[in-house]
Design an enzyme around this catalytic site. Structure first.
Site, PDB file in Angstrom:
ATOM      1  N   SER A 228      39.856  40.720  32.145  1.00 29.73           N
ATOM      2  CA  SER A 228      40.501  41.895  31.583  1.00 29.73           C
ATOM      3  C   SER A 228      40.192  43.161  32.394  1.00 29.73           C
ATOM      4  O   SER A 228      39.145  43.250  33.041  1.00 29.73           O
ATOM      5  CB  SER A 228      40.028  42.092  30.148  1.00 29.73           C
TER       6      SER A 228
ATOM      7  N   GLU B 290      40.920  40.787  39.826  1.00 32.10           N
ATOM      8  CA  GLU B 290      42.240  40.311  39.391  1.00 32.10           C
ATOM      9  C   GLU B 290      42.287  40.560  37.892  1.00 32.10           C
ATOM     10  O   GLU B 290      41.729  39.797  37.105  1.00 32.10           O
ATOM     11  CB  GLU B 290      42.399  38.809  39.682  1.00 32.10           C
ATOM     12  N   LEU B 291      42.945  41.652  37.491  1.00 27.53           N
ATOM     13  CA  LEU B 291      42.827  42.103  36.091  1.00 27.53           C
ATOM     14  C   LEU B 291      44.130  41.895  35.316  1.00 27.53           C
ATOM     15  O   LEU B 291      45.022  41.186  35.761  1.00 27.53           O
ATOM     16  CB  LEU B 291      42.376  43.564  36.088  1.00 27.53           C
TER      17      LEU B 291
ATOM     18  N   PRO C   9      31.917  30.509  34.686  1.00 24.79           N
ATOM     19  CA  PRO C   9      33.200  30.353  34.007  1.00 24.79           C
ATOM     20  C   PRO C   9      33.153  30.923  32.591  1.00 24.79           C
ATOM     21  O   PRO C   9      32.072  31.213  32.074  1.00 24.79           O
ATOM     22  CB  PRO C   9      33.400  28.832  33.978  1.00 24.79           C
ATOM     23  N   ALA C  10      34.316  31.066  31.980  1.00 23.55           N
ATOM     24  CA  ALA C  10      34.377  31.575  30.602  1.00 23.55           C
ATOM     25  C   ALA C  10      33.720  30.575  29.656  1.00 23.55           C
ATOM     26  O   ALA C  10      33.788  29.368  29.883  1.00 23.55           O
ATOM     27  CB  ALA C  10      35.833  31.806  30.211  1.00 23.55           C
TER      28      ALA C  10
ATOM     29  N   GLU D 282      44.125  37.124  46.558  1.00 24.48           N
ATOM     30  CA  GLU D 282      43.702  35.729  46.613  1.00 24.48           C
ATOM     31  C   GLU D 282      44.865  34.891  47.102  1.00 24.48           C
ATOM     32  O   GLU D 282      45.986  35.052  46.621  1.00 24.48           O
ATOM     33  CB  GLU D 282      43.250  35.258  45.228  1.00 24.48           C
TER      34      GLU D 282
ATOM     35  N   ASN E  50      41.914  31.083  30.887  1.00 27.20           N
ATOM     36  CA  ASN E  50      43.322  30.635  30.831  1.00 27.20           C
ATOM     37  C   ASN E  50      43.703  29.631  31.911  1.00 27.20           C
ATOM     38  O   ASN E  50      44.603  28.825  31.715  1.00 27.20           O
ATOM     39  CB  ASN E  50      44.282  31.830  30.782  1.00 27.20           C
TER      40      ASN E  50
ATOM     41  N   CYS F  79      48.213  36.083  33.094  1.00 24.62           N
ATOM     42  CA  CYS F  79      48.244  37.505  33.454  1.00 24.62           C
ATOM     43  C   CYS F  79      49.590  37.927  34.005  1.00 24.62           C
ATOM     44  O   CYS F  79      49.929  39.099  33.981  1.00 24.62           O
ATOM     45  CB  CYS F  79      47.149  37.790  34.467  1.00 24.62           C
TER      46      CYS F  79
END
Ligand code: NAP
Length: 478
Positions: free
Chosen positions: A229, A250-251, A176-177, A458, A152, A284
């Site tokens: 997630s 960081e979810l 990375p994704a 962060e 994202n 998020c």
């Protein structure tokens, strides 16, 4: 647009997978294939860990001022190429160009911030119990860091981690994704050209489970920092046990937005528009649940609907687009399912989504009223441009509703009585709270959640601590 990478960046150079395997990266707005990137083999990943390990001793020995200069150079280089990077982010991720420019600026600010923090990592001297004894506390880089990031914010989620890690003297492997690896890869080359030595920052792509397992199992990788997630975060917690690895997680979130009866409605609705529809609702910290005092609920809802209808949905590269496509058909199907389920469970879809000739990923801002805590849409992270509204009668009720989730990332409170808003916020179980504000993410503040939204921070002066370990020297002077 900037050069579109098609290889991984390892040990200061572009590399293919040893097997020649690759996968495509597409534009979510039109399915155009932007590039094919490598699918690394297990041996390739093991090699990258060795590369990052070898680079560690010289990088941690680089004087902090020099590391600081390199981080500042990265920040400046990013600003010089802000439009190139913005176009690349919009192409692979879909968000409107103005938001992509904001993401590049935000990332550049992280590198600048950590160039300033790099030279302020200081230890302590603690008084000892005997006159000839001294106690020194040193802060040292934790070592090789693995980073796994979501789609994202293709470079911002990386910049937040990388800036702090490089400042601390760590070497870094980023995964990375798969939807959005291109700007991360381009960032690796930019960092190298800005002075980051070979092997210090590597970006790899391929099977997430395999790469994740390598990073988690390796005794060389001393820390894994993950944004994504809660489900995957829990897997990483389990995997970290084997090597007692330090984690930053960081979810996911399920952000409430409380509107008190004395709120400035115009300010609240403008905050809602930014806090809900930015990145098409795929952040998020996006509002998941509007909790509105029953007295003002009709006025708030009418205004929110009117403003939601004004937003232009389209291809993020068009200058007038305010809401881009969702990242994938699966993501869009999930959001559509949540809307339909909310309807079936008794909520009212007051502003329904309009169908878009461009396809199912282009979901228009949608408003659902009469949402209750028993409903699926209340419990799940929507990750799409859907506003849900629930009413409350007292501040206590609003607090109970807001806290009724396992998540604890971001929450928002709107009231023109600051003392009331402060009291409400003191009872909210969240890591970050915006009072009359939804633009809560800034480099100088510690971003992060509590409960099932993760741990570690962060940004700000706290962010670097996650990449440092303490070493204490007990010295007796003969
Ligand atoms: P995700 O499915 O958890 O994926 C995140 C990353 O983890 C991807 O790179 C993914 O790669 C990788 N991954 C998946 N399974 C893995 C495994 N078993 N081991 C190691 N890595 C694995 O999350 P997402 O759908 O991309 O991102 C959305 C989520 O991120 C939302 O819940 C959102 O709230 C959260 N988020 C949190 C923050 C924050 O700061 N708290 C910020 C942004 C987003 P593959 O895709 O290849 O599986």
């Amino acid at each position: 647009m900037t050069h579109v990478p098609s290889k991984n960046f390892i040990n200061g150079a572009w590399r293919d997978s040893s097997t020649g395997e690759s996968f495509p990266v597409t534009n979510p707005a039109n399915d155009e294939v932007l590039a094919h990137v490598p699918s690394l083999s297990s041996d390739d990943v093991a090699h990258v860990i060795t590369v990052a390990d070898r680079a560690l001793s010289s990088w941690r020995a680089v004087p902090a001022r020099k590391r600081s200069d390199i981080l500042l150079a990265i920040s400046q280089a990013l600003l010089t190429r802000i439009d190139d990077f913005a176009k690349l982010i919009t192409a692979e991720q879909g968000k409107p160009l103005a938001e992509s420019r904001g993401e590049v600026l935000y990332s550049a600010n992280y590198f600048r911030w950590y160039s300033e923090e790099a030279v302020r990592v200081t230890g302590d001297i603690i008084p000892a119990d005997s006159p000839n004894k001294r106690i020194f506390v040193l802060k040292e880089p934790i070592g090789v860091v693995g980073a796994i990031t979501p789609w994202n914010f293709p470079i911002a989620m990386l910049a937040r981690k990388l800036g702090a890690a490089l400042a601390a003297g760590c070497t870094f492997i980023a995964k990375p994704a798969p939807e959005t690896p291109l700007s991360a890869l381009a960032l690796a080359e930019l960092c190298h050209n800005s002075g980051v030595p070979a092997g210090v920052f590597n970006v790899i792509t391929g099977d997430a489970e395999m790469i994740g397992e390598h990073l988690m199992r390796s005794p060389v990788v001393r820390k894994v920092t993950f944004t994504g997630s809660t489900e995957v975060g829990k897997i990483l917690i389990r995997q970290s046990a084997e090597t007692v690895k330090k984690l930053t997680l960081e979810l996911g979130g399920n952000a409430p937005f409380i509107v008190c009866d004395d709120a400035d409605l115009e300010q609240a609705v403008e905050g809602a528009i930014y806090g809900k529809y930015r990145n098409a609702g795929q952040t998020c910290v996006c509002v998941n649940r509007f909790l509105v005092h029953q007295k003002i609920a009709p006025a708030f809802t009418a205004r929110l609907i009117a403003r939601s209808k004004e937003l232009v949905v389209g291809d993020g590269s068009a200058s007038n687009t305010q809401v881009g496509p969702l990242i994938s058909d699966e993501a869009a199907a999930k959001v559509t399912r949540l809307i339909n389920t909310a309807h079936n469970e008794g909520a009212t879809v007051t502003l329904p989504p309009t169908s878009n000739p461009r396809g199912i990923r282009f979901i228009s801002p949608t408003v659902i009223t009469g949402v209750k805590p028993s409903m699926t849409i209340w419990k799940e992270e929507i990750f799409g441009p859907v506003s849900t509204i629930t009413t409350f009668a007292t501040d206590e009720e609003a607090i109970t509703l807001a806290n009724s989730t396992p998540h604890g990332l971001a929450a928002y409170v709107y009231s023109s009585n600051l003392s009331r808003a402060m009291k409400v916020s003191e009872h909210l179980e969240y890591g970050m709270i915006g009072i009359n504000d939804t633009a809560i993410s800034s480099v100088q503040a510690p971003f992060g959640g509590i409960k099932e939204s993760g741990f570690g921070r962060e940004g700000g002066r706290y962010g670097i601590d996650d990449f440092l370990v303490l070493k204490y020297l007990s010295v007796v002077m003969p």
